[in-house]
Design a protein around this motif. Structure first.
Motif, PDB file in Angstrom:
ATOM      1  N   UNK A   1      -4.110  15.473   1.995  1.00  0.00           N
ATOM      2  CA  UNK A   1      -4.713  14.187   2.357  1.00  0.00           C
ATOM      3  C   UNK A   1      -4.447  13.898   3.825  1.00  0.00           C
ATOM      4  N   UNK A   2      -5.513  13.538   4.559  1.00  0.00           N
ATOM      5  CA  UNK A   2      -5.376  13.084   5.947  1.00  0.00           C
ATOM      6  C   UNK A   2      -5.519  11.570   5.929  1.00  0.00           C
ATOM      7  N   UNK A   3      -4.509  10.896   6.413  1.00  0.00           N
ATOM      8  CA  UNK A   3      -4.437   9.442   6.259  1.00  0.00           C
ATOM      9  C   UNK A   3      -4.147   8.792   7.612  1.00  0.00           C
ATOM     10  N   UNK A   4      -5.021   7.886   8.057  1.00  0.00           N
ATOM     11  CA  UNK A   4      -4.683   7.154   9.286  1.00  0.00           C
ATOM     12  C   UNK A   4      -3.509   6.212   9.028  1.00  0.00           C
ATOM     13  N   UNK A   5      -2.626   6.074   9.982  1.00  0.00           N
ATOM     14  CA  UNK A   5      -1.511   5.124   9.804  1.00  0.00           C
ATOM     15  C   UNK A   5      -2.037   3.691   9.752  1.00  0.00           C
ATOM     16  N   UNK A   6      -3.146   3.450  10.413  1.00  0.00           N
ATOM     17  CA  UNK A   6      -3.819   2.150  10.386  1.00  0.00           C
ATOM     18  C   UNK A   6      -4.395   1.929   8.988  1.00  0.00           C
ATOM     19  N   UNK A   7      -4.154   0.760   8.402  1.00  0.00           N
ATOM     20  CA  UNK A   7      -4.674   0.496   7.056  1.00  0.00           C
ATOM     21  C   UNK A   7      -6.087  -0.093   7.087  1.00  0.00           C
ATOM     22  N   UNK A   8      -6.998   0.600   6.384  1.00  0.00           N
ATOM     23  CA  UNK A   8      -8.293   0.016   6.002  1.00  0.00           C
ATOM     24  C   UNK A   8      -8.473   0.399   4.553  1.00  0.00           C
TER      25      UNK A   8
ATOM     26  N   UNK B   1       9.426   8.724   0.672  1.00  0.00           N
ATOM     27  CA  UNK B   1       9.575  10.021   1.336  1.00  0.00           C
ATOM     28  C   UNK B   1       8.429  10.976   0.993  1.00  0.00           C
ATOM     29  N   UNK B   2       7.986  11.728   1.979  1.00  0.00           N
ATOM     30  CA  UNK B   2       6.944  12.727   1.777  1.00  0.00           C
ATOM     31  C   UNK B   2       7.123  13.795   2.840  1.00  0.00           C
ATOM     32  N   UNK B   3       6.796  15.030   2.468  1.00  0.00           N
ATOM     33  CA  UNK B   3       6.907  16.114   3.446  1.00  0.00           C
ATOM     34  C   UNK B   3       5.534  16.283   4.085  1.00  0.00           C
ATOM     35  N   UNK B   4       5.442  15.921   5.359  1.00  0.00           N
ATOM     36  CA  UNK B   4       4.153  16.005   6.039  1.00  0.00           C
ATOM     37  C   UNK B   4       3.815  17.463   6.368  1.00  0.00           C
ATOM     38  N   UNK B   5       2.546  17.809   6.178  1.00  0.00           N
ATOM     39  CA  UNK B   5       2.019  19.090   6.641  1.00  0.00           C
ATOM     40  C   UNK B   5       1.855  19.033   8.151  1.00  0.00           C
TER      41      UNK B   5
ATOM     42  N   UNK C   1      -0.780   8.642  15.030  1.00  0.00           N
ATOM     43  CA  UNK C   1      -1.939   7.957  14.451  1.00  0.00           C
ATOM     44  C   UNK C   1      -2.282   8.384  13.025  1.00  0.00           C
ATOM     45  N   UNK C   2      -1.982   9.626  12.697  1.00  0.00           N
ATOM     46  CA  UNK C   2      -2.451  10.220  11.432  1.00  0.00           C
ATOM     47  C   UNK C   2      -1.325  11.013  10.779  1.00  0.00           C
ATOM     48  N   UNK C   3      -1.273  10.943   9.434  1.00  0.00           N
ATOM     49  CA  UNK C   3      -0.345  11.799   8.692  1.00  0.00           C
ATOM     50  C   UNK C   3      -1.161  12.673   7.739  1.00  0.00           C
ATOM     51  N   UNK C   4      -0.615  13.842   7.415  1.00  0.00           N
ATOM     52  CA  UNK C   4      -1.248  14.739   6.449  1.00  0.00           C
ATOM     53  C   UNK C   4      -0.168  15.260   5.517  1.00  0.00           C
ATOM     54  N   UNK C   5      -0.420  15.136   4.206  1.00  0.00           N
ATOM     55  CA  UNK C   5       0.572  15.582   3.218  1.00  0.00           C
ATOM     56  C   UNK C   5      -0.156  16.112   1.991  1.00  0.00           C
ATOM     57  N   UNK C   6       0.554  16.926   1.195  1.00  0.00           N
ATOM     58  CA  UNK C   6      -0.047  17.524   0.004  1.00  0.00           C
ATOM     59  C   UNK C   6      -0.332  16.456  -1.053  1.00  0.00           C
ATOM     60  N   UNK C   7      -1.514  16.534  -1.662  1.00  0.00           N
ATOM     61  CA  UNK C   7      -1.847  15.655  -2.777  1.00  0.00           C
ATOM     62  C   UNK C   7      -0.907  15.977  -3.947  1.00  0.00           C
ATOM     63  N   UNK C   8      -0.383  14.931  -4.594  1.00  0.00           N
ATOM     64  CA  UNK C   8       0.576  15.168  -5.677  1.00  0.00           C
ATOM     65  C   UNK C   8      -0.106  15.677  -6.952  1.00  0.00           C
ATOM     66  N   UNK C   9      -1.434  15.612  -6.996  1.00  0.00           N
ATOM     67  CA  UNK C   9      -2.176  16.089  -8.169  1.00  0.00           C
ATOM     68  C   UNK C   9      -3.304  16.998  -7.684  1.00  0.00           C
TER      69      UNK C   9
ATOM     70  N   UNK D   1       0.841  -1.207   0.000  1.00  0.00           N
ATOM     71  CA  UNK D   1       0.000   0.000   0.000  1.00  0.00           C
ATOM     72  C   UNK D   1       0.873   1.253   0.000  1.00  0.00           C
ATOM     73  N   UNK D   2       0.632   2.137  -0.950  1.00  0.00           N
ATOM     74  CA  UNK D   2       1.463   3.339  -1.104  1.00  0.00           C
ATOM     75  C   UNK D   2       1.341   4.265   0.117  1.00  0.00           C
ATOM     76  N   UNK D   3       0.130   4.395   0.686  1.00  0.00           N
ATOM     77  CA  UNK D   3      -0.020   5.289   1.841  1.00  0.00           C
ATOM     78  C   UNK D   3       0.603   4.665   3.097  1.00  0.00           C
ATOM     79  N   UNK D   4       0.591   3.330   3.219  1.00  0.00           N
ATOM     80  CA  UNK D   4       1.311   2.691   4.333  1.00  0.00           C
ATOM     81  C   UNK D   4       2.806   2.954   4.193  1.00  0.00           C
ATOM     82  N   UNK D   5       3.301   2.948   2.948  1.00  0.00           N
ATOM     83  CA  UNK D   5       4.729   3.199   2.718  1.00  0.00           C
ATOM     84  C   UNK D   5       5.091   4.652   3.018  1.00  0.00           C
ATOM     85  N   UNK D   6       4.183   5.578   2.715  1.00  0.00           N
ATOM     86  CA  UNK D   6       4.430   6.986   3.069  1.00  0.00           C
ATOM     87  C   UNK D   6       4.418   7.129   4.587  1.00  0.00           C
ATOM     88  N   UNK D   7       3.470   6.447   5.236  1.00  0.00           N
ATOM     89  CA  UNK D   7       3.379   6.523   6.701  1.00  0.00           C
ATOM     90  C   UNK D   7       4.643   5.994   7.378  1.00  0.00           C
ATOM     91  N   UNK D   8       5.196   4.902   6.835  1.00  0.00           N
ATOM     92  CA  UNK D   8       6.381   4.288   7.472  1.00  0.00           C
ATOM     93  C   UNK D   8       7.669   5.004   7.093  1.00  0.00           C
TER      94      UNK D   8
END
Ligand code: AMP
Length: 119
Positions: free
Chosen positions: A43-50, A18-22, A27-35, A7-14
């Motif tokens: 995007x607000x993304x829980x580190x927990x995958x669902x 690499x991503x620059x978090x806002x 529990x949660x990460x937030x980063x700029x949408x690439x598009x 999962x790409x967002x799990x990889x960003x979370x871990x």
């Protein structure tokens, strides 16, 4: 916390991607949408995958994860400087809902042009 290997967002979370978090916490990460589709698009993304909100709702820890997301909203809005001016939150679910990344996330969009709402 559940994660998914491919999962790409799990990889960003871990940090594997690499991503620059806002903003982030444990529990949660937030980063700029690439598009970006708006002047501000984060995007607000829980580190927990669902995969999506339906899956999360069916999980034992679903409410806890959703409250962590809820608690992140004012923090991220403050970090972006849009608490006063306003913003929109969107959760796409499934192919018919326009979801392309199958890890639950909230789009936070703000800025000029948002008045043309479909709802
Ligand atoms: P959705 O269509 O609701 O699943 O939204 C997925 C969003 O993730 C899209 O707006 C993509 O532009 C964005 N996205 C996909 N991969 C990345 C990435 N590596 N970094 C930032 N945004 C991404």
């Amino acid at each position: 916390m559940k994660t998914k290997e491919d999962c790409i967002f799990c990889k960003i979370s871990s940090g594997d991607i690499p991503s620059k978090f806002v903003w982030s916490n444990e529990d949660v990460i937030a980063f700029h949408d690439m598009n970006p589709q708006a002047p501000v698009h984060v995007l607000l993304v829980p580190r927990h995958h669902s995969d999506n909100i339906l899956d999360l709702a069916a999980e034992e820890e679903g409410r806890q994860v959703f409250s962590q997301l809820l608690a992140a909203v004012p923090r991220v809005a403050d970090a972006l400087g849009v608490s006063e001016s306003g913003f929109r939150l969107i959760i796409n679910t499934g192919k018919g809902g326009g979801q392309s990344v199958m890890h639950l996330h909230i789009h936070l969009v703000a800025g000029e042009g948002l008045s043309e709402s479909i709802v």
